[in-house]
Design a protein around this motif. Structure first.
Motif, PDB file in Angstrom:
ATOM      1  N   THR A 185     -10.313  -3.714   2.989  1.00 23.56           N
ATOM      2  CA  THR A 185      -9.118  -3.536   2.162  1.00 23.56           C
ATOM      3  C   THR A 185      -9.427  -4.016   0.747  1.00 23.56           C
ATOM      4  O   THR A 185      -9.822  -5.166   0.552  1.00 23.56           O
ATOM      5  CB  THR A 185      -7.933  -4.320   2.740  1.00 23.56           C
ATOM      6  N   LEU A 186      -9.237  -3.142  -0.235  1.00 19.53           N
ATOM      7  CA  LEU A 186      -9.552  -3.493  -1.615  1.00 19.53           C
ATOM      8  C   LEU A 186      -8.402  -4.215  -2.298  1.00 19.53           C
ATOM      9  O   LEU A 186      -8.617  -5.170  -3.035  1.00 19.53           O
ATOM     10  CB  LEU A 186      -9.922  -2.230  -2.397  1.00 19.53           C
ATOM     11  N   THR A 187      -7.167  -3.749  -2.081  1.00 17.80           N
ATOM     12  CA  THR A 187      -6.017  -4.425  -2.681  1.00 17.80           C
ATOM     13  C   THR A 187      -4.745  -3.978  -1.979  1.00 17.80           C
ATOM     14  O   THR A 187      -4.702  -2.911  -1.347  1.00 17.80           O
ATOM     15  CB  THR A 187      -5.898  -4.106  -4.187  1.00 17.80           C
ATOM     16  N   THR A 188      -3.740  -4.818  -2.066  1.00 20.86           N
ATOM     17  CA  THR A 188      -2.372  -4.461  -1.683  1.00 20.86           C
ATOM     18  C   THR A 188      -1.484  -4.783  -2.876  1.00 20.86           C
ATOM     19  O   THR A 188      -1.708  -5.779  -3.570  1.00 20.86           O
ATOM     20  CB  THR A 188      -1.906  -5.251  -0.451  1.00 20.86           C
ATOM     21  N   LYS A 189      -0.491  -3.928  -3.132  1.00 20.11           N
ATOM     22  CA  LYS A 189       0.318  -4.091  -4.338  1.00 20.11           C
ATOM     23  C   LYS A 189       1.775  -3.788  -4.014  1.00 20.11           C
ATOM     24  O   LYS A 189       2.082  -2.905  -3.199  1.00 20.11           O
ATOM     25  CB  LYS A 189      -0.199  -3.171  -5.445  1.00 20.11           C
ATOM     26  N   THR A 190       2.663  -4.518  -4.656  1.00 22.20           N
ATOM     27  CA  THR A 190       4.103  -4.289  -4.555  1.00 22.20           C
ATOM     28  C   THR A 190       4.626  -3.948  -5.940  1.00 22.20           C
ATOM     29  O   THR A 190       4.452  -4.722  -6.894  1.00 22.20           O
ATOM     30  CB  THR A 190       4.819  -5.534  -4.009  1.00 22.20           C
ATOM     31  N   THR A 191       5.233  -2.782  -6.076  1.00 21.53           N
ATOM     32  CA  THR A 191       5.745  -2.324  -7.364  1.00 21.53           C
ATOM     33  C   THR A 191       7.167  -2.830  -7.593  1.00 21.53           C
ATOM     34  O   THR A 191       7.860  -3.244  -6.661  1.00 21.53           O
ATOM     35  CB  THR A 191       5.719  -0.795  -7.439  1.00 21.53           C
ATOM     36  N   GLU A 192       7.574  -2.772  -8.842  1.00 21.95           N
ATOM     37  CA  GLU A 192       8.921  -3.247  -9.186  1.00 21.95           C
ATOM     38  C   GLU A 192       9.992  -2.250  -8.748  1.00 21.95           C
ATOM     39  O   GLU A 192      11.101  -2.650  -8.349  1.00 21.95           O
ATOM     40  CB  GLU A 192       9.001  -3.496 -10.691  1.00 21.95           C
ATOM     41  N   TYR A 193       9.663  -0.955  -8.812  1.00 21.78           N
ATOM     42  CA  TYR A 193      10.622   0.102  -8.455  1.00 21.78           C
ATOM     43  C   TYR A 193      10.017   0.979  -7.346  1.00 21.78           C
ATOM     44  O   TYR A 193       8.798   0.973  -7.129  1.00 21.78           O
ATOM     45  CB  TYR A 193      10.955   0.945  -9.687  1.00 21.78           C
ATOM     46  N   PRO A 194      10.826   1.755  -6.645  1.00 23.00           N
ATOM     47  CA  PRO A 194      10.323   2.600  -5.558  1.00 23.00           C
ATOM     48  C   PRO A 194       9.275   3.607  -6.031  1.00 23.00           C
ATOM     49  O   PRO A 194       9.356   4.151  -7.129  1.00 23.00           O
ATOM     50  CB  PRO A 194      11.587   3.299  -5.042  1.00 23.00           C
ATOM     51  N   ILE A 195       8.289   3.844  -5.169  1.00 24.59           N
ATOM     52  CA  ILE A 195       7.175   4.736  -5.504  1.00 24.59           C
ATOM     53  C   ILE A 195       7.573   6.185  -5.230  1.00 24.59           C
ATOM     54  O   ILE A 195       8.141   6.507  -4.188  1.00 24.59           O
ATOM     55  CB  ILE A 195       5.935   4.368  -4.672  1.00 24.59           C
ATOM     56  N   LEU A 196       7.236   7.069  -6.182  1.00 21.62           N
ATOM     57  CA  LEU A 196       7.485   8.494  -6.027  1.00 21.62           C
ATOM     58  C   LEU A 196       6.225   9.239  -5.580  1.00 21.62           C
ATOM     59  O   LEU A 196       6.263  10.026  -4.641  1.00 21.62           O
ATOM     60  CB  LEU A 196       8.004   9.087  -7.336  1.00 21.62           C
TER      61      LEU A 196
END
Length: 345
Positions: A199-210
């Motif tokens: 696993t290279l990275t996990t990320k949580t965005t501020e707004y929902p992903i399109l």
């Protein structure tokens, strides 16, 4: 004979023991004129040992100066090697922090994965694969990436299963860039990027992903909803550092493609105008600002299914009714193939 006479006289006086008890003595009879030996004859081993000792004693001691010079030279060479290694590490750290050869590091990691996979081949195709609720199947560096409702499964070019990753997303979607896979939660805020080994990275965005797009070199573009606009685009380099940003004020993004040089990006957007559904292509040159770089192409009454950059930099768009090739710098259509009134599913 004089000695024998004295011995006989001593026996008579009782000064010597009888002949049977007398200690053994070596009597040397000498002929007249013979010189008696000074000592007993030595054994050959003792003689050679004594000669070797004499040779050692006669040998002159050599000076220790050449050996001292060699030790000093070796110590000096070790100091120079350590200093050169420390300098190389320091330069490498500065270059890495500056992003000079981050792409080379990623390429080297991909090459190591490829070598490891080549050493342990699988049984070859065809092969049965058990992936619950299969949603996506995409090529992955000669192999295959399968995304189901609950897991992501990666296969080598010889059909050996490399990894199985449980993603746990409610609406999973997939974006592939040569040897990397991004699985994300559509309408959610979570994504993860996987290689063929870790696993290279996990990320949580501020707004929902399109939607998400990936380049062959690892550059990744993430389109999300926005508080001020309809959507916003954030581009990350292979080290997952933000390198570009743009916003969409009127249209929602459907799909994203990034060229292999990591400088050009194409976004297909849904467009509804006067009750007519259509598509707008937005072409970006990421070496310039967002407004200067954007070129738009309106395609009415068509649904884009896939976007691809060719090896020479042209943009190929597969629609439901035709396929077209565009010049990404000007947006001009350079080639087109119609399906003859049929619709591509």
């Amino acid at each position: 004979s004089a000695e024998a006479f004295r011995r006989a006289a001593a026996l008579e006086r009782g000064e010597l023991p009888p002949d049977g008890d007398a200690p053994e003595e070596e009597v040397r009879w000498e002929e007249p004129g013979q010189t008696p030996p000074a000592r007993q004859q030595e054994l050959p081993a003792a003689k050679s040992k004594r000669r070797g000792k004499n040779k050692k004693e006669k040998k002159q001691p050599q000076s220790d100066m050449p050996r001292i010079e060699q030790i000093r030279r070796r110590k000096h060479e070790r100091r120079l090697r350590r200093a050169a290694l420390a300098l190389a590490v320091l330069v490498a750290v500065f270059l890495y922090l500056g992003g000079v050869f981050s792409a080379s590091v990623n390429l080297f990691s991909d090459l190591l994965d490829s070598a490891r996979i080549a050493l342990t081949p699988g049984g070859g195709w065809p092969v049965g694969m058990q992936v619950e609720g299969l949603l996506y199947a995409e090529p992955l560096s000669g192999g295959l990436a399968l995304c189901g409702k609950s897991e992501l499964v990666l296969y080598s070019p010889t059909a050996r299963q490399l990894r199985s990753v449980q993603h746990g997303y409610a609406e999973p979607a997939l974006a592939v860039g040569n040897a990397r896979v991004c699985v994300y939660n559509r309408s959610g805020k979570e994504l993860r990027v996987e290689s063929r080994s870790r696993t290279l990275t996990t990320k949580t965005t501020e707004y929902p992903i399109l939607t998400v797009g990936m380049a062959p070199g690892g550059t990744m573009a993430v389109a999300t909803r926005s508080e001020r606009y309809l959507a916003e685009l954030t581009v990350y380099d292979p080290n997952f550092e933000e390198v570009y940003y743009a916003y969409l004020a009127e249209y929602y993004p459907l799909s994203i493609a990034i060229a292999s040089d990591n400088k050009r990006m194409a976004v297909s957007c849904m467009k509804v105008e006067n009750g007519v559904f259509g598509t707008q292509l937005q072409l970006y040159d990421m070496s310039k600002s967002a407004e200067e770089a954007r070129v738009t192409v309106d395609v009415p009454d068509s649904v884009p299914l896939q976007l691809h950059y060719t090896s020479d930099g042209a943009l190929v768009v597969i629609y439901d009714g035709f396929a077209a090739v565009y010049d990404p710098a000007t947006g001009q259509q350079t080639a087109r193939y119609d399906y003859g009134g049929r619709s591509l599913l």
